[in-house]
Design an enzyme around this catalytic site. Structure first.
Site, short mmCIF file in Angstrom:
data_model
loop_
_atom_site.label_atom_id
_atom_site.label_comp_id
_atom_site.label_asym_id
_atom_site.label_seq_id
_atom_site.Cartn_x
_atom_site.Cartn_y
_atom_site.Cartn_z
N GLU A 49 -20.40 -20.17 14.87
CA GLU A 49 -20.16 -20.21 16.12
C GLU A 49 -20.01 -21.93 16.43
O GLU A 49 -19.08 -22.37 17.33
CB GLU A 49 -20.74 -19.71 17.13
CG GLU A 49 -20.43 -18.23 17.15
CD GLU A 49 -21.51 -17.48 16.14
OE1 GLU A 49 -22.12 -17.92 15.34
OE2 GLU A 49 -21.53 -16.04 16.16
N PHE A 111 -31.18 -6.77 24.13
CA PHE A 111 -30.91 -7.19 22.76
C PHE A 111 -29.83 -8.19 22.88
O PHE A 111 -28.89 -8.15 23.38
CB PHE A 111 -30.45 -5.82 21.91
CG PHE A 111 -29.94 -6.43 20.60
CD1 PHE A 111 -30.91 -7.06 19.77
CD2 PHE A 111 -28.65 -6.13 20.29
CE1 PHE A 111 -30.50 -7.27 18.48
CE2 PHE A 111 -27.99 -6.55 19.04
CZ PHE A 111 -29.18 -7.07 18.14
N GLN A 112 -30.09 -9.45 22.07
CA GLN A 112 -29.19 -10.53 22.13
C GLN A 112 -28.88 -11.17 23.59
O GLN A 112 -27.78 -11.58 23.81
CB GLN A 112 -27.88 -10.15 21.38
CG GLN A 112 -28.02 -9.87 19.91
CD GLN A 112 -27.26 -9.94 19.05
OE1 GLN A 112 -26.07 -9.34 19.45
NE2 GLN A 112 -27.06 -10.29 17.72
N LYS A 161 -20.75 -7.33 29.45
CA LYS A 161 -20.03 -6.49 28.78
C LYS A 161 -19.46 -5.55 29.92
O LYS A 161 -18.22 -5.06 29.69
CB LYS A 161 -21.18 -5.68 28.04
CG LYS A 161 -20.28 -4.94 26.89
CD LYS A 161 -21.12 -4.48 25.58
CE LYS A 161 -20.45 -3.68 24.60
NZ LYS A 161 -21.37 -3.34 23.52
N MET A 473 -26.38 -43.58 6.82
CA MET A 473 -26.65 -44.40 7.91
C MET A 473 -27.98 -44.52 8.14
O MET A 473 -28.46 -45.71 8.72
CB MET A 473 -25.89 -43.82 8.88
CG MET A 473 -25.68 -44.78 10.35
SD MET A 473 -25.31 -46.41 10.02
CE MET A 473 -23.64 -46.34 10.44
C1 LIG Z 1 -23.20 -43.79 14.26
C2 LIG Z 1 -22.23 -44.28 15.25
C3 LIG Z 1 -22.14 -45.65 15.70
C4 LIG Z 1 -21.47 -45.99 16.80
N1 LIG Z 1 -20.97 -47.60 16.91
C5 LIG Z 1 -19.85 -47.79 17.89
C6 LIG Z 1 -19.58 -49.01 17.89
O1 LIG Z 1 -19.98 -49.90 17.03
N2 LIG Z 1 -18.73 -49.44 18.71
C7 LIG Z 1 -18.03 -48.35 19.79
O2 LIG Z 1 -17.26 -48.85 20.47
N3 LIG Z 1 -18.58 -47.18 19.56
C8 LIG Z 1 -19.36 -47.01 18.75
N4 LIG Z 1 -19.89 -45.47 18.60
C9 LIG Z 1 -19.48 -44.62 19.56
C10 LIG Z 1 -20.30 -44.76 21.04
O3 LIG Z 1 -21.57 -44.09 21.05
C11 LIG Z 1 -19.46 -44.26 22.18
O4 LIG Z 1 -19.23 -42.76 21.93
C12 LIG Z 1 -18.20 -44.88 22.60
O5 LIG Z 1 -18.50 -46.26 22.68
C13 LIG Z 1 -17.44 -44.47 23.82
O6 LIG Z 1 -16.31 -44.77 23.95
P1 LIG Z 1 -15.70 -44.71 25.42
O7 LIG Z 1 -16.28 -45.07 26.54
O8 LIG Z 1 -14.30 -45.40 25.11
O9 LIG Z 1 -15.12 -43.08 25.36
P2 LIG Z 1 -16.05 -41.89 26.39
O10 LIG Z 1 -17.49 -42.01 26.07
O11 LIG Z 1 -15.13 -40.72 25.89
O12 LIG Z 1 -15.78 -42.30 27.87
C14 LIG Z 1 -14.42 -42.28 28.46
C15 LIG Z 1 -14.44 -42.88 29.65
O13 LIG Z 1 -13.15 -42.72 30.36
C16 LIG Z 1 -13.13 -42.13 31.53
N5 LIG Z 1 -11.88 -41.67 31.87
C17 LIG Z 1 -11.73 -40.24 31.38
N6 LIG Z 1 -10.22 -39.88 32.00
C18 LIG Z 1 -9.84 -40.93 32.45
C19 LIG Z 1 -8.79 -41.33 33.24
N7 LIG Z 1 -7.84 -40.58 33.31
N8 LIG Z 1 -8.71 -42.38 33.76
C20 LIG Z 1 -9.74 -43.34 33.79
N9 LIG Z 1 -10.85 -43.24 33.28
C21 LIG Z 1 -11.03 -41.91 32.65
C22 LIG Z 1 -14.56 -41.17 31.54
O14 LIG Z 1 -14.85 -40.93 32.78
C23 LIG Z 1 -15.20 -41.90 30.59
O15 LIG Z 1 -16.15 -42.70 31.31
C24 LIG Z 1 -20.73 -45.26 17.69
C25 LIG Z 1 -21.15 -43.89 17.50
C26 LIG Z 1 -21.84 -43.38 16.31
C27 LIG Z 1 -22.09 -41.84 16.01
C1 LIG Z 2 -26.77 -33.18 13.43
C2 LIG Z 2 -27.22 -34.54 13.13
N1 LIG Z 2 -28.45 -34.65 12.60
C3 LIG Z 2 -29.19 -35.83 12.52
C4 LIG Z 2 -28.22 -36.93 12.66
C5 LIG Z 2 -28.83 -38.50 12.48
N2 LIG Z 2 -27.97 -39.06 11.38
C6 LIG Z 2 -26.89 -39.98 11.58
S1 LIG Z 2 -26.00 -40.64 10.67
C7 LIG Z 2 -26.74 -39.73 9.55
C8 LIG Z 2 -26.60 -39.72 7.79
C9 LIG Z 2 -25.44 -39.13 7.46
O1 LIG Z 2 -25.40 -38.85 6.18
P1 LIG Z 2 -23.93 -38.76 5.44
O2 LIG Z 2 -23.39 -37.32 6.15
O3 LIG Z 2 -24.28 -38.56 3.81
O4 LIG Z 2 -23.09 -39.81 5.87
P2 LIG Z 2 -23.25 -41.43 5.45
O5 LIG Z 2 -23.89 -42.16 6.49
O6 LIG Z 2 -24.08 -41.31 3.97
O7 LIG Z 2 -21.93 -41.85 5.19
C10 LIG Z 2 -27.97 -38.95 10.24
C11 LIG Z 2 -29.02 -37.88 9.37
C12 LIG Z 2 -26.88 -36.75 13.32
N3 LIG Z 2 -26.30 -37.81 13.61
N4 LIG Z 2 -26.45 -35.51 13.53
#
Ligand SMILES: Cc1cc2nc3c(=O)[nH]c(=O)nc-3n(C[C@H](O)[C@H](O)[C@H](O)COP(=O)(O)OP(=O)(O)OC[C@H]3O[C@@H](n4cnc5c(N)ncnc54)[C@H](O)[C@@H]3O)c2cc1C
Ligand SMILES: Cc1ncc(C[n+]2csc(CCOP(=O)(O)OP(=O)(O)O)c2C)c(N)n1
Ligand SMILES: [Mg+2]
Length: 568
Positions: A49, A111-112, A161, A473
């Site tokens: 799911e 259940f569930q 249900k 990462m």
């Molecule tokens: C491993 C990892 C590394 C990351 N590194 C980076 C990085 O280096 N740089 C980076 O940028 N991000 C990075 N991120 C992502 C980061 O965590 C955020 O998800 C991202 O920066 C959010 O982008 P955002 O604010 O544009 O989008 P969202 O979080 O989706 O926010 C969107 C915003 O727009 C607003 N909005 C929605 N609809 C409208 C509308 N119609 N009009 C006006 N406003 C609206 C919402 O209210 C919200 O505040 C990383 C994520 C991971 C998992």
């Molecule tokens: C469900 C979940 N568990 C743990 C993490 C923490 N986490 C972030 S990146 C990462 C490693 C991802 O490894 P892989 O899928 O091999 O990608 P790579 O970074 O090697 O490209 C982990 C464990 C996460 N983001 N999501």
């Protein structure tokens, strides 16, 4: 005409324009599944799911429509939690429907039975517990309106249900949702166009920070009109990628932790930031105490709760972004801002971060090469759905997205296991598009059971596993900040080509750069699911990097010209 609550559910979905749902049956949702056979809706049987929720999410992100997931009570519902939270953090509109035990059994540890509305309260925009057949249609229609309106997000409808089996008469006119906007006058957001224009027209070093909201509001054209007329450079967030074409000369690239060094420096030197549809995530700002101290700030966000939340701004406007920018355009003063652009060009020139592309083939297969080749070979036209980790950041850096909604990625929750199911949803939503999964060897193993779903659906889907033998990462953080003590990050996997064979799909392993092109083209030619296991350099790192909580301009840069690794 009398119908059961289960029939009202499907009738309501049909009326909402739903054509596909992603789900998994079980006891408490059986009446709904039985009724489903009488309606023109295609059901995709998932293998878990969580997959259903990511598929609904991928469907929504790729198309802008609302995605739908359905599951039974108890474990079916709790398996949805990660996908719901993922959609919540990234403002993705999905409706999740769960079966619930009979209304008389609620609270008896039947259940569930789980209190899924209680569990999902903090991770849904809204949720409903429906206990009467006559309330089903209204709840479903309202759920769609809530999910898609304002700031989009997930909504859950839990239907007992007996509400599914009970009989009702539905007055469809009376089920038209009447949403009321509640407003707290103490909240910020009443800044005006005149206030914004005064700051923009006076700025010498303005910078647009373009976020996910650009695409959510459909403001792609308006933001370019603004940038071009006033010659304002643009930086994008991870989720903002695609909202502004990567090839547009004013688009400087991604900001933040793994953003471009010149972008982060420009943010720190700007005298005005226009934050448009982005929420100043900590991955974007780094240390808030030293963030963009020289800049006045304008923030437009449809959600008042985002304004002045992380970063205090000078003009806060709670409005749909497209509407807000359209109000500015007539009063915007044209301005070449030549000195500012020349300075940014200088900053760019200083950065060697992308030089990896110009290096001769030294026998090593780097993930950056793979992604860049993928971009080149697909003409930048694919919808790429990534997982979470290093490969996700390399995708953001090396695949240049020119079209909106062509990058689907889990940003806010960073949910490993997202990519494959989300890509299935994206492909269902956009069957005419070429869809690529870019996934790590770790994350792929979290939801690879959904390969069977893709096969059962006969999808034409391509999977690029960036296989570095590590939870890369996390390994990178251990390398930088924990003295290379690689606790629990080396990870093995199955032979992915044999796995592909077991699922009856195309499989190929690549460990040389010279073989990348042939494998990608073979996958593209193959009709059906294709998987390529790219065995890349094991201890490569993503550069540049702002350490968590550090000042935005203090980035760790790639040691020149390229790190040679322990595996050499
Ligand atoms: C491993 C990892 C590394 C990351 N590194 C980076 C990085 O280096 N740089 C980076 O940028 N991000 C990075 N991120 C992502 C980061 O965590 C955020 O998800 C991202 O920066 C959010 O982008 P955002 O604010 O544009 O989008 P969202 O979080 O989706 O926010 C969107 C915003 O727009 C607003 N909005 C929605 N609809 C409208 C509308 N119609 N009009 C006006 N406003 C609206 C919402 O209210 C919200 O505040 C990383 C994520 C991971 C998992
Ligand atoms: C469900 C979940 N568990 C743990 C993490 C923490 N986490 C972030 S990146 C990462 C490693 C991802 O490894 P892989 O899928 O091999 O990608 P790579 O970074 O090697 O490209 C982990 C464990 C996460 N983001 N999501
Ligand atoms: Mg890995």
């Amino acid at each position: 005409m009398a119908m059961t609550g289960a029939q009202a559910l499907w009738e309501a979905l049909v009326r909402e324009g739903v054509t596909d749902v992603f789900g998994y049956p079980g006891g408490a949702i059986l009446p709904a599944y039985d009724a489903m056979l009488g309606y023109p809706i295609h059901h995709v049987l998932v293998r878990h799911e969580q997959g259903a929720t990511h598929m609904a999410d991928g469907y929504a992100r790729a198309s802008g429509k609302v995605g739908v997931a359905i599951a039974t009570s108890g474990p079916g519902a709790t398996n949805m939690v990660t996908g719901i939270a993922t959609a919540m953090l990234d403002s993705s509109p999905i409706v999740c429907i769960t079966g619930q035990v009979g209304s008389k059994l609620i609270g008896s540890d039947a259940f569930q039975e789980t209190d899924i509305t209680g569990i999902t309260l903090p991770i849904t925009k809204h949720n409903y517990l429906v206990t009467r057949a006559e309330d089903v249609a209204g709840a479903i229609r309202e759920a769609f309106a809530v999910a898609a309106s304002g700031r989009p997000g997930p909504v859950l409808v839990d239907i007992t249900k007996d509400a599914q089996t009970g009989s009702c008469e539905v007055d469809w006119d009376a089920t038209v949702p009447q949403l009321m906007e509640t407003r707290d006058d103490a909240m910020p957001g009443d800044g005006t166009a005149a206030e914004a224009l005064a700051l923009i027209n006076a700025a010498e070093r303005p910078l647009i920070l373009a976020g996910h909201g650009v695409m959510l509001s459909g403001a792609e054209r308006e933001i370019l009109a603004l940038a071009e007329k006033a010659r304002i450079p643009i930086a994008v967030t991870l989720l903002g990628i695609g909202g502004v074409p990567a090839s547009h000369p004013l688009n400087l690239g991604m900001m933040g932790m793994h953003g471009e060094a010149w972008v982060n420096t420009a943010i720190q030197e700007a005298d005005l930031l226009l934050a448009l549809g982005m929420r100043f995530d900590d991955r974007v700002t780094g240390n808030l105490r030293t963030y963009a101290l020289n800049a006045k700030k304008i923030h437009v966000d449809i959600d008042r709760a985002e304004l002045n939340k992380n970063v205090r701004v000078d003009v806060a406007i709670a409005k749909d972004l497209r509407v807000a920018i359209a109000e500015w355009l007539p009063g915007l003063a044209p301005n070449a801002r030549a000195a500012w652009h020349a300075h940014i060009d200088e900053l760019k020139g200083d950065s060697a971060v992308r030089d990896i592309q110009n290096l001769p083939d030294n026998g090593h297969l780097y993930a950056a090469h793979v992604i860049n080749d993928l971009w080149r070979l697909t003409d930048g036209n694919a919808v790429v759905v990534t997982d979470v980790g290093q490969h996700q950041m390399w995708e953001a850096q090396y695949y240049k997205h020119d079209t909106p909604r062509s990058l689907v990625t889990s940003g806010g929750l960073g949910t490993m296991g997202f990519a494959l199911p989300a890509a299935i949803g994206a492909k269902m939503a956009c069957p005419e598009k070429e869809v690529w999964v870019v996934v790590g060897d770790g994350g792929f193993q979290m939801t690879m059971c959904e390969l069977a779903t893709a096969v059962q659906e006969g999808l034409d889907l391509n999977i690029c596993i960036v296989n570095n033998g590590y939870l890369g990462m996390v390994r990178q953080w251990q390398e930088f900040f924990y003295d290379k003590r690689y606790a629990a990050t080396p990870i093995t996997g199955p032979d992915f080509v044999k796995l592909a064979d077991a699922f009856g799909i195309f499989g190929r392993a690549v460990d040389r750069r010279s073989d990348v092109e042939d494998a990608v083209q073979a996958a593209r030619r193959h009709h059906g699911v294709s998987l390529i296991d790219f065995r890349v350099e094991q201890e490569d790192s993503v550069y540049p990097m702002v350490p968590a909580g550090a000042d935005l301009h203090k980035m760790i840069r790639r040691p020149s010209p390229i790190v040679e690794t322990a595996a050499d």
